[in-house]
Design a protein around this motif. Sequence first.
Motif, short mmCIF file in Angstrom:
data_model
loop_
_atom_site.label_atom_id
_atom_site.label_comp_id
_atom_site.label_asym_id
_atom_site.label_seq_id
_atom_site.Cartn_x
_atom_site.Cartn_y
_atom_site.Cartn_z
N HIS A 148 37.56 -27.30 -41.56
CA HIS A 148 37.03 -28.66 -41.69
C HIS A 148 37.24 -29.17 -43.12
CE1 HIS A 148 35.45 -28.18 -37.78
NE2 HIS A 148 34.37 -27.49 -38.10
N PRO A 149 37.75 -30.38 -43.26
CA PRO A 149 37.89 -30.95 -44.61
C PRO A 149 36.52 -31.34 -45.17
CG PRO A 149 38.47 -32.58 -42.95
CD PRO A 149 38.23 -31.29 -42.21
N SER A 150 36.50 -31.70 -46.42
CA SER A 150 35.27 -32.15 -47.06
C SER A 150 34.77 -33.43 -46.38
CB SER A 150 35.53 -32.42 -48.54
OG SER A 150 34.56 -33.29 -49.09
N ALA A 151 33.50 -33.43 -46.02
CA ALA A 151 32.92 -34.63 -45.40
C ALA A 151 32.96 -35.81 -46.36
CB ALA A 151 31.49 -34.34 -44.97
N ILE A 152 32.81 -35.54 -47.65
CA ILE A 152 32.85 -36.62 -48.65
C ILE A 152 34.25 -37.22 -48.72
CG2 ILE A 152 32.66 -37.13 -51.12
CD1 ILE A 152 30.42 -35.01 -51.24
#
Length: 318
Positions: A148-152
Amino acid sequence: MILDDFISITPTGLYCAYGDFYLDPQQPVTEAVISHAHGDHAIGGSQNVYCTAATESFMKHRYRKFAAVDFHIKPYHETFKIKDVAITFYSAGHILGSAQVLMEYQGVKYLYTGDYKIEPDATCEPFEFIQADVLITESTFANPGTKHPSAIDEIKKLNETNANIMLGAYALGKSQRIIQLLNTHCPTKNIMVHHSIMPFVKIYEDYGLKIGGYKMYDRKVMKSNLENQVYIVPPMVFHSYHKAINVVRVFASGWKNLQQQNGISLYISDHADWDAILETIQKVQPKQLWTLHGDGKHLKEYFEGKLEVKILNSKMND
């Protein structure tokens, strides 16, 4: 000695015969230990429900008087017993009030994660690493190819368009996280929320969560302002308005299939990815690993000859 049958799969759900209770049952039961309030883990109608205070609030909103006959509210870290099994809740980092369930019986510790994530999230309690003899982990994204990539970084992608956005998100947990992320990282966006999501937002605020500014959806505002409006809707609304005009369609999820045919992909997941699952296993230091909710075959292959892995089922969840 680890008991292979400590947790068994039944048509009703995960059953612990040694305590005569169910974990997140799929049908009403006499004794239900609930990890969190999502509908695939918490149904209404059970006699005795053991859960956190926030989970009780969400269930009472969703199921009204049919939520349970009796709730037994347990804070994190407080041990209680159901028959001869000692149970302690620890935060799971999935949504507000989500809990891992540590079960101790005859000197052996069995840790059921429920759904969880270990990355920071300002809208729920952080994940706690607890050592146990058996780790019973969800494996929704237990695939080496899933990271998963950074949510930000993902939410900042919405700054790349000035067009209005219709943003699909689950009403409980994901929507509140999205509102907080938008307020923090997309300051030019005006956030509007579908009416069905509002009660969950209010419950978050009742528990002291500061998610920032938002307004109830106003059709006139959306129509008269063709820029920088973000309208957050539940999945059913998002999919029913698949031909909505003058908006960029976005859906917040870790699932690739839910990103198809959308204007902007938004990979924000509330589940542990492959690296997070491996980190959790490393820190829990289990003697055995049991997998649930997904495909555990990759974990079984990865730990072959190093750690005993038992796949309890292959049920998929959101």
